[in-house]
Design an enzyme around this catalytic site. Sequence first.
Site, PDB file in Angstrom:
ATOM      1  N   GLN A 128       0.813  -1.214   0.000  1.00 21.56           N
ATOM      2  CA  GLN A 128       0.000   0.000   0.000  1.00 21.56           C
ATOM      3  C   GLN A 128       0.848   1.266   0.000  1.00 21.56           C
ATOM      4  OE1 GLN A 128      -2.746  -0.296   3.267  1.00 21.56           O
ATOM      5  NE2 GLN A 128      -4.228  -1.469   2.093  1.00 21.56           N
TER       6      GLN A 128
ATOM      7  N   ASP B  48       1.957   2.158  -3.577  1.00 23.94           N
ATOM      8  CA  ASP B  48       0.905   2.190  -4.595  1.00 23.94           C
ATOM      9  C   ASP B  48       0.748   3.601  -5.159  1.00 23.94           C
ATOM     10  OD1 ASP B  48      -1.320   1.930  -6.172  1.00 23.94           O
ATOM     11  OD2 ASP B  48      -2.634   1.140  -4.602  1.00 23.94           O
TER      12      ASP B  48
ATOM     13  N   SER C 243      -2.789   4.781  -6.465  1.00 25.92           N
ATOM     14  CA  SER C 243      -3.710   5.284  -5.445  1.00 25.92           C
ATOM     15  C   SER C 243      -3.322   6.678  -4.987  1.00 25.92           C
ATOM     16  CB  SER C 243      -3.744   4.331  -4.246  1.00 25.92           C
ATOM     17  OG  SER C 243      -4.370   3.108  -4.600  1.00 25.92           O
TER      18      SER C 243
ATOM     19  N   TYR D 171     -10.624  -3.330  -8.613  1.00 26.37           N
ATOM     20  CA  TYR D 171     -11.255  -2.718  -9.779  1.00 26.37           C
ATOM     21  C   TYR D 171     -12.559  -3.444 -10.101  1.00 26.37           C
ATOM     22  CZ  TYR D 171      -6.791  -0.401 -10.625  1.00 26.37           C
ATOM     23  OH  TYR D 171      -5.667   0.363 -10.501  1.00 26.37           O
TER      24      TYR D 171
END
Length: 373
Positions: free
Chosen positions: A124, A127, A130, A224
């Site tokens: 994360q 990423d 994002s 997604y």
Amino acid sequence: MKIAVAKEIRDGEARVALVPELVGKLTALGYDVAVEPGAGVGALHADEEYAAAGAHVDDDATMGADLVVSVNPLDASAVRKLEAGTATMSFLPTGQSLDLVADLRDCRVTSFAMELVPRISRAQSMDALSSQALVAGYRSAIVAAGLLRRFLPLNMTAAGTVPPAEVVVLGAGVAGLQAIATCKRLGAVVKAYDVRAAAAEEIRSMGAQAIELELETLEGAGGYAREMTQDRAAQQRELLSPYIAAADALITTAAVPGRQAPLLVTAEMVEQMKPGSVVVDLAAESGGNVEGAVPGQVVRIGEAQVWGGANVPSQMPGPASRLYAQNIVNLVTLMTRDGRFDPDYDDEIVAGALVTHDGQVRHEPTRELLMGA
């Protein structure tokens, strides 16, 4: 060990892959950091700031580098100047850059694509999709508020009451949720829809009303949505039409890297919106969620202004660069062992982001496209 920060050559690109405040994190790992002159100017970082942070500002920064970092991929001429075994780290849309991938392979350059970092909990902090979507979502709300010629919040005055604006957001991924949160903070009444049923709870957690159309949910891999059939898309557009017609502003955020953006709103639906209405399409560069949207332009459809997004994160280069640079630093840290840039190619994150290595294309879908080409 040397890391080079390349200056961007893409028109309109203002972001930079490393900000001065994070140089120290790389030097602490044992790296020499070299920055091409003017690399940070678009993000309001002068060369002197990099030098003060411990980096070297050098016209030949990429020469002899173990790793070259950038926002967009290096062009072919820059790749061909790199020594064999050099690594690059950037966004790299492989499906649209097959010739460049072939150059990276033939020059025996190891390349990592930030958009291929697996969307798992351990990754994360790396990423970049994002982090940049967060910036784009915020920007979309500000653009909508700026174009809309009315207040977003409710105003009760001695002269009378001004009702709040109504905003509809389509897509509740990172960008959509940030758009919702920002519009709510500005005082608008917000309604939102996503094809994934699980997103309804996230929409409500932001204080918005979740639009429920009672259609089949389209949960997909990696957070997604799955692609929808033409019949379902048509049915969805028909059910969304009254919500869009009643909205003062519409923000669409549905996009999947490497794929055509789904058409969510037809020109006919936009023509039903009230005079002075605003549409913001963040997916305009990848085909558009809104029929007739043009990347980088504001066009009129019916009585509405339609803003097509183009490289939207670069429109807020300060926070976009800071977040992207932290993604880069976190990924470099993962690939650093015993004071050297030494990726573990068996690691799930490293293997997922890897495109080329040792004269081979290691990303299977890209290899198949190259073979087909």
